[in-house]
Enzyme design. Structure first.
Site, PDB file in Angstrom:
ATOM      1  N   LYS A   1      72.149   5.079  29.015  1.00 50.27           N
ATOM      2  CA  LYS A   1      70.830   4.783  29.617  1.00 50.27           C
ATOM      3  C   LYS A   1      70.163   6.085  30.063  1.00 50.27           C
ATOM      4  O   LYS A   1      68.972   6.295  29.824  1.00 50.27           O
ATOM      5  CB  LYS A   1      70.994   3.864  30.806  1.00 50.27           C
ATOM      6  CG  LYS A   1      69.792   3.841  31.745  1.00 50.27           C
ATOM      7  CD  LYS A   1      69.982   3.032  32.993  1.00 50.27           C
ATOM      8  CE  LYS A   1      70.646   3.758  34.112  1.00 50.27           C
ATOM      9  NZ  LYS A   1      69.775   4.583  34.988  1.00 50.27           N
ATOM     10  N   ASN A   2      70.963   6.950  30.703  1.00 44.59           N
ATOM     11  CA  ASN A   2      70.370   8.159  31.285  1.00 44.59           C
ATOM     12  C   ASN A   2      70.066   9.243  30.263  1.00 44.59           C
ATOM     13  O   ASN A   2      69.571  10.309  30.629  1.00 44.59           O
ATOM     14  CB  ASN A   2      71.245   8.689  32.424  1.00 44.59           C
ATOM     15  CG  ASN A   2      71.138   7.793  33.646  1.00 44.59           C
ATOM     16  OD1 ASN A   2      70.233   6.974  33.739  1.00 44.59           O
ATOM     17  ND2 ASN A   2      72.069   7.927  34.564  1.00 44.59           N
TER      18      ASN A   2
ATOM     19  N   ARG B   1      62.503   5.191  38.668  1.00 40.51           N
ATOM     20  CA  ARG B   1      62.598   6.628  38.943  1.00 40.51           C
ATOM     21  C   ARG B   1      62.335   7.441  37.685  1.00 40.51           C
ATOM     22  O   ARG B   1      61.717   8.492  37.734  1.00 40.51           O
ATOM     23  CB  ARG B   1      64.011   6.929  39.484  1.00 40.51           C
ATOM     24  CG  ARG B   1      64.397   8.391  39.551  1.00 40.51           C
ATOM     25  CD  ARG B   1      63.813   9.086  40.711  1.00 40.51           C
ATOM     26  NE  ARG B   1      64.178  10.508  40.746  1.00 40.51           N
ATOM     27  CZ  ARG B   1      63.694  11.327  41.680  1.00 40.51           C
ATOM     28  NH1 ARG B   1      62.875  10.882  42.601  1.00 40.51           N
ATOM     29  NH2 ARG B   1      64.025  12.609  41.686  1.00 40.51           N
TER      30      ARG B   1
ATOM     31  N   CYS C   1      65.828   3.257  42.905  1.00 44.42           N
ATOM     32  CA  CYS C   1      66.592   2.261  43.664  1.00 44.42           C
ATOM     33  C   CYS C   1      66.800   2.769  45.096  1.00 44.42           C
ATOM     34  O   CYS C   1      66.441   3.866  45.448  1.00 44.42           O
ATOM     35  CB  CYS C   1      67.916   1.943  42.979  1.00 44.42           C
ATOM     36  SG  CYS C   1      68.545   3.202  41.934  1.00 44.42           S
TER      37      CYS C   1
ATOM     38  N   ARG D   1      63.467   8.912  47.188  1.00 44.92           N
ATOM     39  CA  ARG D   1      63.828   9.765  46.055  1.00 44.92           C
ATOM     40  C   ARG D   1      62.761  10.874  45.889  1.00 44.92           C
ATOM     41  O   ARG D   1      61.831  10.741  45.103  1.00 44.92           O
ATOM     42  CB  ARG D   1      63.963   8.936  44.780  1.00 44.92           C
ATOM     43  CG  ARG D   1      64.996   7.816  44.862  1.00 44.92           C
ATOM     44  CD  ARG D   1      66.425   8.274  44.826  1.00 44.92           C
ATOM     45  NE  ARG D   1      66.814   8.884  43.564  1.00 44.92           N
ATOM     46  CZ  ARG D   1      67.212   8.203  42.498  1.00 44.92           C
ATOM     47  NH1 ARG D   1      67.228   6.897  42.532  1.00 44.92           N
ATOM     48  NH2 ARG D   1      67.561   8.823  41.385  1.00 44.92           N
TER      49      ARG D   1
ATOM     50  N   ASP E   1      77.720   8.298  39.996  1.00 44.88           N
ATOM     51  CA  ASP E   1      77.496   6.968  39.407  1.00 44.88           C
ATOM     52  C   ASP E   1      78.792   6.188  39.227  1.00 44.88           C
ATOM     53  O   ASP E   1      78.752   4.995  38.935  1.00 44.88           O
ATOM     54  CB  ASP E   1      76.774   7.101  38.060  1.00 44.88           C
ATOM     55  CG  ASP E   1      75.363   7.629  38.236  1.00 44.88           C
ATOM     56  OD1 ASP E   1      74.767   8.080  37.243  1.00 44.88           O
ATOM     57  OD2 ASP E   1      74.867   7.620  39.376  1.00 44.88           O
TER      58      ASP E   1
ATOM     59  N   ILE F   1      75.920  13.189  47.035  1.00 45.70           N
ATOM     60  CA  ILE F   1      74.631  13.277  46.320  1.00 45.70           C
ATOM     61  C   ILE F   1      73.555  12.396  46.960  1.00 45.70           C
ATOM     62  O   ILE F   1      72.431  12.825  47.176  1.00 45.70           O
ATOM     63  CB  ILE F   1      74.796  12.884  44.827  1.00 45.70           C
ATOM     64  CG1 ILE F   1      75.944  13.655  44.184  1.00 45.70           C
ATOM     65  CG2 ILE F   1      73.478  13.054  44.065  1.00 45.70           C
ATOM     66  CD1 ILE F   1      75.655  15.064  43.770  1.00 45.70           C
TER      67      ILE F   1
ATOM     68  N   ARG G   1      69.350  -3.437  34.731  1.00 51.11           N
ATOM     69  CA  ARG G   1      68.651  -2.153  34.521  1.00 51.11           C
ATOM     70  C   ARG G   1      69.522  -1.201  33.717  1.00 51.11           C
ATOM     71  O   ARG G   1      69.027  -0.327  33.012  1.00 51.11           O
ATOM     72  CB  ARG G   1      68.314  -1.495  35.867  1.00 51.11           C
ATOM     73  CG  ARG G   1      67.161  -2.109  36.617  1.00 51.11           C
ATOM     74  CD  ARG G   1      66.870  -1.320  37.889  1.00 51.11           C
ATOM     75  NE  ARG G   1      66.808   0.097  37.602  1.00 51.11           N
ATOM     76  CZ  ARG G   1      67.234   1.041  38.446  1.00 51.11           C
ATOM     77  NH1 ARG G   1      67.772   0.707  39.595  1.00 51.11           N
ATOM     78  NH2 ARG G   1      67.144   2.318  38.136  1.00 51.11           N
TER      79      ARG G   1
END
Ligand code: EPZ
Length: 451
Positions: free
Chosen positions: A52-53, A122, A146, A153, A337, A359, A430
């Protein structure tokens, strides 16, 4: 243009309709929940989807070229649909068949990101660099995101970088208007903190800037090096991607070609942890074990046996899981993550583990749900919890605050005795494609129901 099937079985004919329908109707996000029965033992094979990223960067990267780009191995997840909708709304032509999508951005006819879509995720921030590189101007709302980051953010690192490249910044507290008089100019820029998307953004902006840009204190995630390799194959001149320092010589134009998204390392790690926490043996296919090396090194130290090949990972059954202290860190350190799923695993370990989330400010808040399920967790401060295991977990009614906590709660529910309900599963959709169907194939007992 494919049609999109959505809740209530409405059919939307394109992405923008799909997203606007859901976003306007808000309740889609809360319309469904998972009912999960546990404990379960899993077995069999599961294939990892595209990252996804990375998908959320290569889609806006298509703006860097006027030619048609073909992207393969695209995951079918909500954030990717939003990104495609944002691009289509700008005027790009998009056609998709399964996990393959063709994009041509030569027809982009506006410089304002649709706020209805852009302020809902984001990764809309990833459009800014390519838009400035191609058009020299962009308007956008503060990007969504989120709940894990305090203070919504921030994007201060991006703004600093764009200022250094000669961009004029106008903002009114909720939206931004960025403009360059004579195009982006090269800069020698030191990131004040390591930021994945800020690194990718300035790398893409510098690819078409005048002169040679030097970036220092860059993020080193594998998705960054993979994106740079693709851009270089299309005419860009990027050196050092995947290391803390990059040198990018701006070029006049970037062609476009075929891009295959790399396996999702967070899915890979989540499924590996899921197997370990439920004492199951499963094989994870189409993955890249090397991208979660830190987790596998920890597995060796906490008595979780596994076998790997270049693109598969088999997690073996285990009983006596040892406790382990982790501190999340930029790649190649322990990924934030995977912190939530790992915290669930430590509830099944024999002893105390310190989980230090460095983080994000709010990423440990989900541990309250684990405590409700019976875990023995002490929150020392917003960034540190001590997990005392092993604990028997019991099914509860929970809410998924973000996508990674969402998959962690699914893992907890598969380990727990009894019935768990998880709502707000839009957050899980998501980032995890058709997750309940894929996990039920392994023996999970998950039902998606309308609320
Ligand atoms: C990327 O987010 C990922 N998202 C995140 O995955 C991931 O957790 C994160 O990198 C860290 O690995 C995407 O790639 C779309 P950051 P990103 O900028 O780039 C602060 C998921 O679950 N910061 O590296 O947005 C920020 O608040 C998501 O898939 C500023 O202060 O993360 C955070 O504390 C979650 N100002 C830290 O830096 C800025 O301008 C690292 O954030 C930018 C960031």
């Amino acid at each position: 243009m494919p049609y999109c099937q959505i809740a209530n079985n409405d059919i939307c004919l394109n992405y923008v309709q799909y997203i606007n329908h859901n976003l306007k109707k808000e309740q889609y996000k809360y319309m469904q929940k998972f009912i999960i029965n546990g404990p379960v033992k899993l077995s069999g094979e599961i294939e990892v989807k595209g990252a996804k990223n990375q998908a959320l960067k290569i889609i806006p990267a298509s703006i860097l070229s006027k030619e048609t780009i073909t992207i393969d191995n695209l995951p079918d997840v909500e954030d990717v649909k939003k990104s495609l909708a944002l691009l289509e709304d700008l005027g790009a032509k998009i056609s998709q068949k399964g996990s393959k999508v063709e994009i041509n951005t030569s027809g982009i006819n506006k410089i304002e990101l649709n706020p209805e879509i852009a302020d809902k995720f984001r990764a809309s921030i990833m459009f800014i660099g390519p838009m400035l590189a191609r058009f020299g101007e962009v308007k956008f709302p503060h990007p969504g995101g989120c709940v894990i980051g305090a203070g919504g953010r921030p994007i201060d690192v991006f703004i600093e970088g764009f200022k250094a490249m000669g961009v004029e910044i106008k903002e009114d507290g909720k939206s931004y208007h960025l403009k360059t008089k004579n195009g982006l100019k090269a800069t020698n820029f030191f990131f004040k903190l390591v930021s994945v998307t800020a690194t990718e953004t300035l790398m893409m902006a510098a690819a078409l800037a005048k002169g040679t840009t030097k970036l220092h204190n860059c993020a080193m995630e594998p998705e960054i090096a993979s994106l740079a390799t693709y851009l270089n194959s299309q005419g860009a001149n990027i050196k050092g991607a995947g290391t803390p320092s990059m040198e990018i010589r701006g070029v006049g134009e970037i062609k476009a070609g075929n891009f295959k998204i790399i396996p999702d390392r967070v899915e890979t790690g989540s499924f590996a942890i899921m197997a370990a926490a439920t004492g199951s043996e499963i094989t994870i296919k189409k993955c890249q074990p090397d991208h979660i090396r830190i987790l596998l090194e920890i597995f060796k130290r906490i008595n979780i046996p596994f076998k790997e090949t270049a693109d598969t990972l088999t997690i073996k059954k285990t009983k006596n899981i040892k406790p382990y202290n982790i501190k999340t860190h930029e790649y190649p350190g322990f990924p934030t993550d995977l912190q939530s799923p790992f915290t669930v695993l430590m509830t099944q370990a024999n002893g105390n583990s310190l989980i230090h989330e460095t983080i994000y400010d709010r990423r440990l808040l989900f541990t309250d749900s684990l405590s409700q399920m019976g875990a023995d967790i002490t929150m020392c401060d917003p960034h540190r919890v001590v997990v005392n295991g092993p604990s028997r977990l019991y099914g509860r009614t929970l809410t998924s605050p973000d996508l990674r906590a969402g998959i962690a709660l699914i893992i907890a529910a598969m380990t727990a005795e009894g019935r768990t309900e998880i709502d707000n599963i839009y957050q899980i959709d998501r980032g995890y494609e058709k997750i309940e169907a894929r996990l039920n194939k392994l023996g999970a007992k998950i039902k998606r129901v309308d609320i």
